[in-house]
Design an enzyme around this catalytic site. Structure first.
Site, mmCIF file in Angstrom:
data_model
loop_
_atom_site.group_PDB
_atom_site.id
_atom_site.type_symbol
_atom_site.label_atom_id
_atom_site.label_comp_id
_atom_site.label_asym_id
_atom_site.label_seq_id
_atom_site.Cartn_x
_atom_site.Cartn_y
_atom_site.Cartn_z
ATOM 1 N N LYS A 146 38.459 -41.067 -23.674
ATOM 2 C CA LYS A 146 39.415 -40.228 -22.944
ATOM 3 C C LYS A 146 40.178 -39.310 -23.903
ATOM 4 O O LYS A 146 40.452 -38.150 -23.582
ATOM 5 C CB LYS A 146 40.403 -41.103 -22.164
ATOM 6 C CG LYS A 146 39.768 -41.828 -20.981
ATOM 7 C CD LYS A 146 39.522 -40.875 -19.828
ATOM 8 C CE LYS A 146 38.869 -41.531 -18.634
ATOM 9 N NZ LYS A 146 38.596 -40.586 -17.541
ATOM 10 N N TYR A 193 36.800 -47.025 -24.466
ATOM 11 C CA TYR A 193 37.228 -46.326 -23.256
ATOM 12 C C TYR A 193 38.376 -45.364 -23.584
ATOM 13 O O TYR A 193 38.316 -44.168 -23.271
ATOM 14 C CB TYR A 193 37.677 -47.337 -22.189
ATOM 15 C CG TYR A 193 38.411 -46.682 -21.050
ATOM 16 C CD1 TYR A 193 37.741 -45.850 -20.166
ATOM 17 C CD2 TYR A 193 39.784 -46.879 -20.871
ATOM 18 C CE1 TYR A 193 38.434 -45.218 -19.125
ATOM 19 C CE2 TYR A 193 40.469 -46.256 -19.842
ATOM 20 C CZ TYR A 193 39.795 -45.430 -18.971
ATOM 21 O OH TYR A 193 40.475 -44.806 -17.961
ATOM 22 N N SER A 240 44.323 -41.348 -19.590
ATOM 23 C CA SER A 240 44.774 -42.737 -19.451
ATOM 24 C C SER A 240 45.828 -43.081 -20.485
ATOM 25 O O SER A 240 45.815 -42.550 -21.611
ATOM 26 C CB SER A 240 43.571 -43.654 -19.643
ATOM 27 O OG SER A 240 43.989 -44.991 -19.734
HETATM 28 N N1 UFG Z 1 45.210 -59.855 -15.927
HETATM 29 C C1 UFG Z 1 45.209 -61.236 -15.816
HETATM 30 N N2 UFG Z 1 44.156 -61.820 -15.172
HETATM 31 C C2 UFG Z 1 43.123 -61.093 -14.636
HETATM 32 C C3 UFG Z 1 43.147 -59.691 -14.746
HETATM 33 C C4 UFG Z 1 44.208 -59.102 -15.425
HETATM 34 O O1 UFG Z 1 46.106 -61.909 -16.289
HETATM 35 O O2 UFG Z 1 42.202 -61.701 -14.080
HETATM 36 C C5 UFG Z 1 46.331 -59.215 -16.621
HETATM 37 C C6 UFG Z 1 45.894 -58.428 -17.836
HETATM 38 O O3 UFG Z 1 45.849 -59.243 -18.958
HETATM 39 C C7 UFG Z 1 46.949 -57.332 -17.895
HETATM 40 C C8 UFG Z 1 47.347 -57.111 -16.441
HETATM 41 O O4 UFG Z 1 46.900 -58.268 -15.743
HETATM 42 O O5 UFG Z 1 48.048 -57.771 -18.594
HETATM 43 C C9 UFG Z 1 46.700 -55.893 -15.819
HETATM 44 O O6 UFG Z 1 45.291 -55.969 -16.035
HETATM 45 P P1 UFG Z 1 44.248 -55.051 -15.255
HETATM 46 O O7 UFG Z 1 42.893 -55.511 -15.681
HETATM 47 O O8 UFG Z 1 44.574 -55.000 -13.818
HETATM 48 O O9 UFG Z 1 44.542 -53.599 -15.829
HETATM 49 P P2 UFG Z 1 44.550 -53.116 -17.353
HETATM 50 O O10 UFG Z 1 45.999 -52.938 -17.720
HETATM 51 O O11 UFG Z 1 43.760 -53.951 -18.243
HETATM 52 O O12 UFG Z 1 43.733 -51.767 -17.236
HETATM 53 C C10 UFG Z 1 44.240 -50.626 -16.626
HETATM 54 C C11 UFG Z 1 43.095 -49.733 -16.165
HETATM 55 C C12 UFG Z 1 42.339 -49.196 -17.343
HETATM 56 C C13 UFG Z 1 43.294 -48.568 -18.308
HETATM 57 C C14 UFG Z 1 44.341 -49.536 -18.714
HETATM 58 C C15 UFG Z 1 45.323 -48.931 -19.655
HETATM 59 O O13 UFG Z 1 42.229 -50.452 -15.324
HETATM 60 O O14 UFG Z 1 41.399 -48.244 -16.902
HETATM 61 O O15 UFG Z 1 45.039 -49.959 -17.559
HETATM 62 O O16 UFG Z 1 45.931 -49.965 -20.370
HETATM 63 F F1 UFG Z 1 42.647 -48.163 -19.421
#
Ligand code: UFG
Length: 338
Positions: free
Chosen positions: A152, A148, A124
């Site tokens: 990894k 997490y 990741s």
């Molecule tokens: N976001 C919102 N509102 C929400 C959900 C997400 O504004 O309800 C924003 C987050 O703050 C982030 C972006 O949307 O900026 C993407 O968020 P996600 O939760 O979709 O994905 P993440 O980037 O947090 O996580 C993903 C994978 C993880 C991995 C990570 C690496 O799901 O497994 O990328 O940064 F570790």
């Protein structure tokens, strides 16, 4: 996809009942490989296992894994099985080390025992933590900021040590944000609970979920919202087939980013969801979510050089469009396509 003659005929896909794993099984099958899924179904779905047998089992059960490798005549492994919620990992760190690191201990033990030495691992971009700069390339320091990401990174170290000790050959694929779903609508994204931006925005827009909370509007980015590199899950899946083929051709060990190289902000995702569904996304501007770096974008050139990999689905509207029908009903069922 063209058939790749040198790929192994039977590959163990751990976590093959999950979101990325099931898409990978479909890509393997298209390339002439039988994917044998090993999954405990704690978070995966048996009905997503369609391209080969399903063996129910736990990654920490080394003896069972070794037996399966022998019985199923496996000559390579693709390892997806892991917990993958950043927030949950902060709340329940032992659970993450137990499952993710413990799972890799079980797998490497079984592979060494049976003499299977080829492994593609689901790593990741979370292993980089808050990057020094973007785009992120593979030479950058890995300082993960949550359990997490740490779990990894530990797995990457374990594979390096196994390579030195007993000749494991591996590719670690560091995914950026997996998104979308099968363009032929045979597979979907089904997380419980759902925490990812695109599904939640689609549910909010299509009236099957609550208004979206936008986590942070004051980031140092062009529109103030977080920027991520969204890569289509079917592109990710195809990269695993290429990685396997590269290992069979004598390449490796390799550590490769899988991204598009293009950043998309949360606001731009909301705009795409509106274009695709025809509905604005009801949303609430909310405080930043702990642990979110402002910007994560891949430099994808090493994967291109090593595997010839390039993302095919580069338009965010296409990625959102493939996911949209699955979130138009609740609970997500097979979308009705003509
Ligand atoms: N976001 C919102 N509102 C929400 C959900 C997400 O504004 O309800 C924003 C987050 O703050 C982030 C972006 O949307 O900026 C993407 O968020 P996600 O939760 O979709 O994905 P993440 O980037 O947090 O996580 C993903 C994978 C993880 C991995 C990570 C690496 O799901 O497994 O990328 O940064 F570790």
């Amino acid at each position: 996809m063209t058939q790749i003659s040198s790929t192994p005929t039977r590959v163990l896909v751990t976590g093959g009942a999950g979101y990325i794993g099931s898409h990978c099984c479909k890509a393997l099958s298209r390339a002439g490989v039988v994917p044998v899924v090993y999954d405990n179904l704690s978070r995966g779905h048996a009905d997503a296992v369609r391209w080969g047998p399903l063996v129910k089992g736990d990654m920490r059960d080394e003896a069972h894994l070794a037996q399966v490798l022998k019985d199923e005549r496996i000559d390579a492994v693709i390892h997806f099985a892991a917990f993958a919620y950043v927030g949950e990992s902060v709340q329940e760190p032992q659970m993450y080390y137990d499952n993710n690191v413990g799972g890799m201990i079980g797998l490497l033990g079984a592979m060494q025992q049976v003499g299977v030495k080829t492994l593609v691992f689901s790593s990741s971009c979370a292993t980089y933590g808050v990057p020094e700069c973007v785009p992120i390339d593979e030479t950058m320091t890995q300082v993960p900021i949550n359990p997490y990401g740490r779990s990894k990174l530990i797995c990457e170290w374990m594979m390096e040590d196994a390579a030195t000790a007993w000749g494991l050959n591996f590719v670690a694929l560091r995914y950026f944000n997996a998104a979308g779903s099968d363009p032929e609508f045979e597979l979907s994204e089904r997380h419980d609970p759902e925490t990812h931006l695109i599904p939640l925005a689609l549910m909010a827009a299509q009236g099957t979920g609550a208004p979206l909370q936008v986590f942070g509007t004051d980031y140092p980015t062009p529109d103030g919202t977080c920027v991520r590199d969204y890569i289509h899950v079917s592109d990710l899946a195809r990269a695993h087939v290429l990685a396997l083929d590269a290992l069979r051709g004598g390449a490796g060990p390799l550590k490769l980013n899988l991204g598009t190289g293009k950043g998309t902000s949360v606001q731009e995702i909301l705009d795409a969801v509106e274009r695709v569904t025809g509905h604005a996304v009801p949303h609430i501007d909310s405080p930043r979510r702990a642990g979110d770096p402002p910007e994560l974008v891949a430099n994808p050139s090493r994967a291109h050089e090593a595997l010839g990999f390039e993302a095919r689905w580069r338009q965010i509207d296409e990625i959102v469009g493939h996911a949209a029908p699955w979130f138009a009903e609740k609970p997500a069922e097979a979308p009705k396509v003509a």
